[in-house]
Design a protein around this motif. Sequence first.
Motif, PDB file in Angstrom:
ATOM      1  N   CYS A 132       7.100  -5.835  -3.996  1.00  0.00           N
ATOM      2  CA  CYS A 132       7.763  -4.571  -4.611  1.00  0.00           C
ATOM      3  C   CYS A 132       9.483  -4.765  -4.334  1.00  0.00           C
ATOM      4  O   CYS A 132       9.960  -5.478  -5.470  1.00  0.00           O
ATOM      5  N   GLU A 138       0.349  -0.884   0.115  1.00  0.00           N
ATOM      6  CA  GLU A 138      -0.086   0.182  -0.088  1.00  0.00           C
ATOM      7  C   GLU A 138       1.059   0.943  -0.135  1.00  0.00           C
ATOM      8  O   GLU A 138       0.720   1.734  -0.626  1.00  0.00           O
ATOM      9  N   PHE A 175       2.361   2.387  -3.408  1.00  0.00           N
ATOM     10  CA  PHE A 175       1.046   1.773  -4.036  1.00  0.00           C
ATOM     11  C   PHE A 175       0.253   3.559  -3.950  1.00  0.00           C
ATOM     12  O   PHE A 175      -0.438   4.197  -4.851  1.00  0.00           O
ATOM     13  N   LEU A 188       0.280   3.863  -8.783  1.00  0.00           N
ATOM     14  CA  LEU A 188      -0.967   3.344  -8.934  1.00  0.00           C
ATOM     15  C   LEU A 188      -0.870   2.632  -9.906  1.00  0.00           C
ATOM     16  O   LEU A 188      -1.929   1.575  -9.616  1.00  0.00           O
ATOM     17  N   LYS A 196       0.383   0.043 -10.892  1.00  0.00           N
ATOM     18  CA  LYS A 196       1.019  -1.365 -10.412  1.00  0.00           C
ATOM     19  C   LYS A 196       0.274  -2.219  -9.633  1.00  0.00           C
ATOM     20  O   LYS A 196      -0.410  -2.852  -9.720  1.00  0.00           O
ATOM     21  N   ARG A 197      -0.888  -0.752  -8.936  1.00  0.00           N
ATOM     22  CA  ARG A 197      -2.075  -1.362  -8.369  1.00  0.00           C
ATOM     23  C   ARG A 197      -3.235  -2.327  -9.504  1.00  0.00           C
ATOM     24  O   ARG A 197      -3.505  -3.421  -9.513  1.00  0.00           O
ATOM     25  N   LEU A 203      -0.304  -8.947  -3.927  1.00  0.00           N
ATOM     26  CA  LEU A 203      -1.116  -8.789  -3.188  1.00  0.00           C
ATOM     27  C   LEU A 203      -1.610 -10.119  -1.664  1.00  0.00           C
ATOM     28  O   LEU A 203      -2.467  -9.597  -1.169  1.00  0.00           O
ATOM     29  N   ASN A 225      -3.748  -6.518 -10.161  1.00  0.00           N
ATOM     30  CA  ASN A 225      -5.359  -7.312  -9.811  1.00  0.00           C
ATOM     31  C   ASN A 225      -5.215  -7.984 -11.499  1.00  0.00           C
ATOM     32  O   ASN A 225      -6.904  -8.283 -11.106  1.00  0.00           O
TER      33      ASN A 225
END
Length: 161
Positions: A143, A115, A118, A122, A124-125, A137, A129
Motif C-alpha cells: 500500500c 493486514e 486493512f 476494510l 480495500k481487502r 495480497l 480479492n
Amino acid sequence: MKTGHTRARGVNRKKWLWLGGGAAAALFLVSCASLNRTLVLPPQIPGATFVGSQECATCHENITKGFPTASHARLMAKGPNAADMGCESCHGPGSLHSQAGGSRTTIINPRNSPEICFQCHLDKRGEFNLPNHHPVLEGKVSCINCHDPHKGKPRWAAAWR
C-alpha cells in the motif's frame, strides 16, 4: 375473503415492519452522524508499551515532520489516558524499539503486510480479492508504494502535475 382476524394480523405485521425499519434507520443515522472521529485499536507488541510520537521523532524526524498534513494524523489519541499515538496507531507500541536503538525486529512495519492497513481500510481487502487488482495480497507491491501515510499528498500525485 379475508376475515377480520386475518386483516388485523396483516396490519400488525405492517406496523412492526415500519417500526423495525424506522428503528434501524434511526440507529444508523444516530451512529453515523454522531461519530466525528476515527476509532483505532493499535497493533500490540508483547512486552512493549506506548511511548508517543515525540519519542519516535527523536530518530525519525524526517518522517514525523510531514505527519500533521497526513490524513492519518487524525488517528492521534489525546487525553490523560492515552499517549500521543500517531505513529503507534499503525506501528504498535514503541518502547522496545526505542530501547533497542531502533531494531527493525521490535516494531511493526506495515510495508511488510497489508493486514495493518486493512484493520481500518476494510473496503480495500475486498477490492484486492477481485479478479483485477494491484498485487498487494501477493506481496509484489505494498500500500505504501503508492500511498504515503506520513504525508498529505500521495506519492503518485507529483506525476499528475
